[in-house]
Design a protein around this motif. Structure first.
Motif, PDB file in Angstrom:
ATOM      1  N   PHE A 293      44.847  30.816  21.632  1.00  7.51           N
ATOM      2  CA  PHE A 293      44.843  31.448  22.944  1.00  7.51           C
ATOM      3  C   PHE A 293      45.028  32.957  22.803  1.00  7.51           C
ATOM      4  CE2 PHE A 293      46.764  32.313  27.188  1.00  7.51           C
ATOM      5  CZ  PHE A 293      45.704  31.847  27.947  1.00  7.51           C
ATOM      6  N   VAL A 294      46.078  33.342  22.054  1.00  8.37           N
ATOM      7  CA  VAL A 294      46.329  34.780  21.870  1.00  8.37           C
ATOM      8  C   VAL A 294      45.201  35.416  21.063  1.00  8.37           C
ATOM      9  CG1 VAL A 294      47.909  36.470  20.913  1.00  8.37           C
ATOM     10  CG2 VAL A 294      48.814  34.471  22.076  1.00  8.37           C
TER      11      VAL A 294
ATOM     12  N   GLN B 199      42.435  36.114  23.306  1.00 10.56           N
ATOM     13  CA  GLN B 199      42.728  37.258  24.178  1.00 10.56           C
ATOM     14  C   GLN B 199      42.545  38.576  23.434  1.00 10.56           C
ATOM     15  OE1 GLN B 199      46.695  36.311  25.648  1.00 10.56           O
ATOM     16  NE2 GLN B 199      45.800  35.763  27.619  1.00 10.56           N
TER      17      GLN B 199
ATOM     18  N   ILE C  12      38.958  39.390  23.062  1.00  8.18           N
ATOM     19  CA  ILE C  12      38.336  39.891  24.297  1.00  8.18           C
ATOM     20  C   ILE C  12      38.665  41.368  24.508  1.00  8.18           C
ATOM     21  CG2 ILE C  12      38.345  39.717  26.819  1.00  8.18           C
ATOM     22  CD1 ILE C  12      38.669  36.726  26.538  1.00  8.18           C
ATOM     23  N   ILE C  13      39.941  41.701  24.299  1.00  7.82           N
ATOM     24  CA  ILE C  13      40.357  43.089  24.526  1.00  7.82           C
ATOM     25  C   ILE C  13      39.892  44.024  23.421  1.00  7.82           C
ATOM     26  CG2 ILE C  13      42.351  44.617  24.481  1.00  7.82           C
ATOM     27  CD1 ILE C  13      43.835  42.921  26.074  1.00  7.82           C
TER      28      ILE C  13
ATOM     29  N   LEU D  70      34.947  46.414  24.338  1.00  7.80           N
ATOM     30  CA  LEU D  70      35.048  47.746  24.944  1.00  7.80           C
ATOM     31  C   LEU D  70      35.237  48.854  23.906  1.00  7.80           C
ATOM     32  CD1 LEU D  70      36.861  47.245  28.351  1.00  7.80           C
ATOM     33  CD2 LEU D  70      34.446  47.464  27.862  1.00  7.80           C
TER      34      LEU D  70
ATOM     35  N   LEU E  50      51.266  31.700  30.633  1.00  4.08           N
ATOM     36  CA  LEU E  50      50.685  32.990  30.263  1.00  4.08           C
ATOM     37  C   LEU E  50      51.690  33.901  29.595  1.00  4.08           C
ATOM     38  CD1 LEU E  50      48.476  34.161  33.232  1.00  4.08           C
ATOM     39  CD2 LEU E  50      47.814  33.977  30.852  1.00  4.08           C
TER      40      LEU E  50
ATOM     41  N   ASP F 162      54.815  33.372  25.767  1.00  7.64           N
ATOM     42  CA  ASP F 162      54.575  33.861  24.413  1.00  7.64           C
ATOM     43  C   ASP F 162      54.632  35.391  24.431  1.00  7.64           C
ATOM     44  OD1 ASP F 162      53.572  34.675  22.011  1.00  7.64           O
ATOM     45  OD2 ASP F 162      51.953  33.210  21.952  1.00  7.64           O
TER      46      ASP F 162
ATOM     47  N   LYS G 234      53.651  37.567  22.426  1.00  6.84           N
ATOM     48  CA  LYS G 234      52.414  38.234  22.015  1.00  6.84           C
ATOM     49  C   LYS G 234      51.424  38.261  23.171  1.00  6.84           C
ATOM     50  CE  LYS G 234      52.471  36.724  17.439  1.00  6.84           C
ATOM     51  NZ  LYS G 234      51.966  35.518  16.830  1.00  6.84           N
ATOM     52  N   SER G 235      51.369  37.139  23.891  1.00  8.02           N
ATOM     53  CA  SER G 235      50.467  37.052  25.023  1.00  8.02           C
ATOM     54  C   SER G 235      50.872  38.054  26.105  1.00  8.02           C
ATOM     55  CB  SER G 235      50.502  35.625  25.564  1.00  8.02           C
ATOM     56  OG  SER G 235      49.540  35.442  26.546  1.00  8.02           O
TER      57      SER G 235
ATOM     58  N   VAL H  18      49.762  41.475  25.084  1.00 13.99           N
ATOM     59  CA  VAL H  18      48.314  41.612  25.198  1.00 13.99           C
ATOM     60  C   VAL H  18      47.907  41.932  26.629  1.00 13.99           C
ATOM     61  CG1 VAL H  18      46.233  40.206  25.219  1.00 13.99           C
ATOM     62  CG2 VAL H  18      47.677  40.236  23.209  1.00 13.99           C
ATOM     63  N   LEU H  19      48.659  41.369  27.596  1.00 10.27           N
ATOM     64  CA  LEU H  19      48.286  41.576  28.995  1.00 10.27           C
ATOM     65  C   LEU H  19      48.647  42.952  29.508  1.00 10.27           C
ATOM     66  CD1 LEU H  19      49.046  38.240  30.817  1.00 10.27           C
ATOM     67  CD2 LEU H  19      46.873  39.388  30.496  1.00 10.27           C
TER      68      LEU H  19
ATOM     69  N   PRO I 294      47.643  46.870  26.054  1.00 13.60           N
ATOM     70  CA  PRO I 294      46.294  47.385  25.737  1.00 13.60           C
ATOM     71  C   PRO I 294      45.525  47.970  26.916  1.00 13.60           C
ATOM     72  CG  PRO I 294      46.648  45.270  24.704  1.00 13.60           C
ATOM     73  CD  PRO I 294      47.795  45.486  25.620  1.00 13.60           C
ATOM     74  N   PRO I 295      45.561  47.357  28.112  1.00 16.51           N
ATOM     75  CA  PRO I 295      44.779  47.977  29.185  1.00 16.51           C
ATOM     76  C   PRO I 295      45.206  49.417  29.472  1.00 16.51           C
ATOM     77  CG  PRO I 295      45.401  45.765  29.798  1.00 16.51           C
ATOM     78  CD  PRO I 295      46.128  46.079  28.537  1.00 16.51           C
TER      79      PRO I 295
ATOM     80  N   GLN J 193      44.026  51.560  26.619  1.00 18.93           N
ATOM     81  CA  GLN J 193      42.575  51.675  26.667  1.00 18.93           C
ATOM     82  C   GLN J 193      42.121  52.626  27.765  1.00 18.93           C
ATOM     83  OE1 GLN J 193      40.886  47.679  26.615  1.00 18.93           O
ATOM     84  NE2 GLN J 193      40.712  47.885  24.421  1.00 18.93           N
TER      85      GLN J 193
ATOM     86  N   VAL K 125      38.072  42.773  32.327  1.00 21.92           N
ATOM     87  CA  VAL K 125      38.571  42.260  31.053  1.00 21.92           C
ATOM     88  C   VAL K 125      39.883  41.497  31.259  1.00 21.92           C
ATOM     89  CG1 VAL K 125      39.507  42.955  28.834  1.00 21.92           C
ATOM     90  CG2 VAL K 125      37.409  43.980  29.656  1.00 21.92           C
TER      91      VAL K 125
ATOM     92  N   MET L  39      39.336  38.091  32.734  1.00 20.59           N
ATOM     93  CA  MET L  39      38.783  37.198  31.715  1.00 20.59           C
ATOM     94  C   MET L  39      39.892  36.683  30.799  1.00 20.59           C
ATOM     95  SD  MET L  39      35.634  36.496  31.756  1.00 20.59           S
ATOM     96  CE  MET L  39      35.484  36.496  33.505  1.00 20.59           C
ATOM     97  N   LEU L  40      40.790  37.604  30.409  1.00 20.23           N
ATOM     98  CA  LEU L  40      41.927  37.245  29.553  1.00 20.23           C
ATOM     99  C   LEU L  40      42.734  36.124  30.152  1.00 20.23           C
ATOM    100  CD1 LEU L  40      43.717  40.507  28.468  1.00 20.23           C
ATOM    101  CD2 LEU L  40      42.355  38.946  27.134  1.00 20.23           C
ATOM    102  N   VAL L  41      42.997  36.253  31.458  1.00 22.51           N
ATOM    103  CA  VAL L  41      43.917  35.331  32.091  1.00 22.51           C
ATOM    104  C   VAL L  41      43.229  34.001  32.393  1.00 22.51           C
ATOM    105  CG1 VAL L  41      45.407  34.990  34.096  1.00 22.51           C
ATOM    106  CG2 VAL L  41      45.233  37.229  33.043  1.00 22.51           C
TER     107      VAL L  41
ATOM    108  N   ALA M 228      39.707  32.796  31.376  1.00 25.12           N
ATOM    109  CA  ALA M 228      38.608  32.145  30.647  1.00 25.12           C
ATOM    110  C   ALA M 228      39.068  31.059  29.686  1.00 25.12           C
ATOM    111  CB  ALA M 228      37.784  33.188  29.899  1.00 25.12           C
TER     112      ALA M 228
END
Lengths: 377, 369
Positions: A290-291, A294, A297-298, A302, B16, B19, B21-22, B25-26, B29-30, B33, B187, B190-192, B194
């Motif tokens: 899962f991670v 993710q 994707i990130i 891009l 979600l 974790d 790490k998860s 990630v949420l 990075p955004p 970026q 993005v 999609m992360l959350v 897909a």
């Protein structure tokens, strides 16, 4: 001795076979390697272009005369514009606001009289500046029409046009200035980054998550062999996808391939190794699918799209951002493919980029190997 | 009923965010970026490396050279002595263009003839090349005007006066940064979304969920809301950075912008859940996410205008929710638009959202695997 080496080869063959069996069972990796490049490249190769044509423009002449008609006709004749007449400035401005047109060319009531005065008459050009690039192109095209019109007008009156310095431009490597010629090779690089990474982003995590990694490790195979097995299997798959992409670029989109095909193939293989290595690294560090998904994707699309020099000029980015682009695998490959396709075998471009790709491939593989071994302890 | 639903949403958030790490990630990075891409995404050239090949070397040609050296975007890296030096320099990408002044340059000018100025440019990136040529032509025009005035030449009978609405200095980052807001929001959703259903299918917990008293619609709502809420929060954060850090003017109506954001999230959450419910494994979910996300970005008009695409591809872009959201973002930010202008962009996203969500809902029960 021979026996041991023979055993190693047998184990590796078995591991590669296992990977291919898994690939067959969930055909999504085959789809990643073949369907994705085909679908994306065809869609983008036809769809993506920076060459504006038939820009919608409104023409406003406050008091129409032969002179205004003469100038406006040269705008109408240019294939860069889809021009139509607007009755009033108000109407044209309304259309500009609603996005129906990109620009207005406005000739004031005194245009004809002003032409015969000493200091000349203004031609007003209003562009919608939201899309700055298209706005600039529009300005450039109108300027071209204007200069031609001036020259023609002077000639028909037997005068010489007073243009002190005349710009003579020559565009090398892409003399027709077709943006598709650089966009398609760039897209090959972007799409291959995605494929390379996606193929491997989940595979290590999947083995750990399902506990099959432990099962593998109680057999005589070593971690190095497991990794090699995966790399060989997915490298084969990825090479297929890459040949497909290059073939499409050359035969479907008529991008000239001026460099050597074999050099392109060699660079692509190296690049594929780096991309696969990036996927394996994500997979190993994330530890669950899962991670890993993710992060893929990130972290892949891009950055490869925006920071690789594919469309945005790296030299014009601030130095911090330029520094970051050095870690984008696609950056090196974009430079290589654009040069090999359009300029030829330019070693001074290819060699440094190949070296960087080799370093990154080694770095990613090294991290994967080290982190995978550590987990055993 | 409500309590049941709340428990479900709580579970989805936990899945979600539990974790670390998860979680990272949420959130991280955004933001990074946006900052990095915000600086990277511009067509304005700030550093054009060029070489000068001046065969004339008179005071007059040096004046033109001074105009190039004085332009902030131009950066002279080499001064050439022979024509043979041009090819290797351009080939190796050390320079973007060569400014070549021929040996008769000043003689031509002084005798009243047109003097050619040759510019040879690397067209490997034809867009960069065209922009740089535009800059060169600006310099030449300024020089011409000055020369004509100083030497009593008559001005041309008509001159061009250009003005740009909404973005007077034609800053291309004003165009791209609102676009990045849309891309990053896509993005994140999609992360959350897909991979969520695919993960539960792979682990078998989705079957357990289906035998509980929950309706598929409730399960769908539970899966959709986290994406929606995270999308709104993150969108807000990104909008703040775009205006406060990058100083992109936000002129239009905020309610219109947020309606756009909400409908865009509806459609992209729908697309994400549709992909997720089609996928049996996470690998398939990931493939689906990319097969949607990459075309959605490239065909959205973010970097290459939709008007330049062939008709067939333009028709395909009609099912791309990002296409509509980008128009809304740019119109609200730069043109000061409100609801009246944006209606045509809002309803297609609502339609895409409804279709994808109902399909996902149906697939929850009926997907065979």
């Amino acid at each position: 001795m021979n026996n041991i080496r023979g055993g190693a080869r047998m184990r590796l063959t078995a591991l590669v076979r296992k990977e291919f069996l898994q690939i067959r069972r969930d055909p999504s990796s085959i789809a990643i390697a073949f369907l994705m490049p085909f679908f994306l490249l065809v869609l983008f190769g036809f769809g993506v272009s920076l060459d504006a044509d038939h820009l919608p423009v409104a023409l406003v002449a406050e008091s129409p005369s032969l002179d205004t008609a003469d100038f406006l006709a040269s705008l109408e004749g240019s294939h860069y514009f889809a021009a139509h007449y607007a009755r009033t400035m108000h109407e044209a401005e309304q259309d500009l606001r609603s996005g129906k047109i990109n620009a207005i060319v406005h000739l004031r009531a005194n245009f004809a009289a002003g032409l015969r005065q000493n200091d000349g008459t203004p031609i007003q050009l209003i562009v919608n500046g939201v899309d700055a690039n298209t706005a600039r192109l529009t300005q450039g095209y109108v300027q071209g029409v204007w200069a031609n019109w001036l020259a023609r007008r002077a000639q028909s009156r037997g005068q010489e046009l007073q243009m002190p310095v005349q710009l003579v431009q020559r565009v090398w490597y892409n003399s027709e200035v077709k943006s598709r010629n650089f966009l398609v090779p760039g897209l090959v690089a972007i799409i291959m980054t995605l494929i390379g990474t996606l193929l491997t982003a989940l595979v290590m995590a999947r083995e750990w998550e399902r506990g099959t990694m432990e099962a593998l490790l109680v057999t005589p195979v070593t971690m190095t062999e497991i990794l090699l097995g995966k790399i060989i299997a997915y490298f084969t798959l990825g090479t297929g996808g890459m040949l497909l992409s290059v073939g499409l670029a050359v035969w479907l989109f008529d991008v000239p391939l001026r460099g050597s095909f074999w050099l392109l193939l060699a660079c692509s293989s190296l690049f594929l190794l780096a991309a696969l290595g990036m996927g394996l690294t994500i997979s190993t560090l994330a530890r669950n699918q899962f991670v890993a998904g993710q992060v893929a994707i990130i972290g892949t699309f891009l950055p490869a799209f925006l920071l690789s020099g594919f469309i945005f000029d790296i030299d014009s980015m601030p130095s911090v951002v330029q520094f970051i682009t050095h870690f984008i695998v696609a950056r090196y490959f974009v430079s290589i493919v654009q040069t090999l396709f359009m300029a030829g075998n330019v070693w001074s471009v290819v060699l440094p980029n190949v070296l960087a790709l080799a370093l990154l491939a080694a770095l990613f593989m090294g991290i994967t190997w080290k982190k995978s071994r550590k987990r055993l302890e | 009923m409500l309590i049941r639903l709340l428990a479900l949403i709580r579970k989805e958030f936990l899945a979600l965010l539990k974790d670390p790490k998860s979680r990272m990630v949420l959130i991280v990075p955004p933001l990074i970026q946006l900052l990095v891409f915000g600086y990277a995404a511009t067509f304005d050239l700030k550093q054009i490396p060029y070489a000068l090949y001046n065969e004339d070397n008179s005071a007059i040609s040096r004046e033109l050279v001074a105009a190039f050296d004085g332009a902030p975007a131009f950066h002279r890296v080499r001064t050439l002595q022979a024509e043979s030096e041009i090819t290797p320099l351009l080939d190796s990408r050390k320079i973007l263009l060569v400014v070549h002044i021929g040996q008769h340059f000043s003689a031509d000018l002084l005798s009243g003839r047109s003097a050619p100025l040759q510019v040879i440019i690397d067209g490997r990136n034809s867009n960069t090349a065209m922009i740089a040529l535009n800059y060169v032509s600006d310099i030449v025009q300024t020089y011409n005007t000055k020369w004509s005035a100083a030497h009593g030449l008559s001005a041309p009978p008509a001159r061009l006066e250009s003005r740009a609405w909404f973005n007077p200095n034609l800053e291309s980052s004003w165009f791209f940064i609102p676009g990045i807001v849309g891309m990053l929001t896509l993005v994140t959703t999609m992360l959350v979304t897909a991979l969520t259903v695919a993960r539960e299918r792979e682990q078998g917990t989705f079957d357990q969920l289906l035998v509980t008293p929950f309706q598929p619609a409730e399960i769908l709502l539970g899966k959709a809301l986290p994406g929606f809420i995270i999308g709104i929060l993150q969108g807000t954060l990104i909008l703040l950075i775009a205006t406060l850090w990058f100083h992109v003017p936000l002129l239009g109506s905020l309610p219109a912008l947020y309606t756009g954001l909400a409908l865009f999230l509806l459609s992209s959450v729908g697309a994400g859940l549709l992909i997720s419910s089609l996928a049996v494994t996470q690998q398939q979910g990931l493939l689906g996410a990319f097969l949607f996300m990459v075309p959605a970005v490239i065909l959205s008009g973010f970097s290459t205008p939709i008007a330049n695409m062939p008709q067939l591809v333009q028709t395909i872009t009609l099912i791309d929710p990002l296409r509509y959201f980008l128009v809304i973002l740019r119109k609200v930010f730069l043109e000061g638009a409100g609801f009246d202008v944006l209606l045509n962009q809002l309803w297609p996203m609502a339609l895409i959202g409804l279709v994808t969500l109902s399909l996902a809902n149906w697939l929850f029960r009926n997907r065979m695997y």
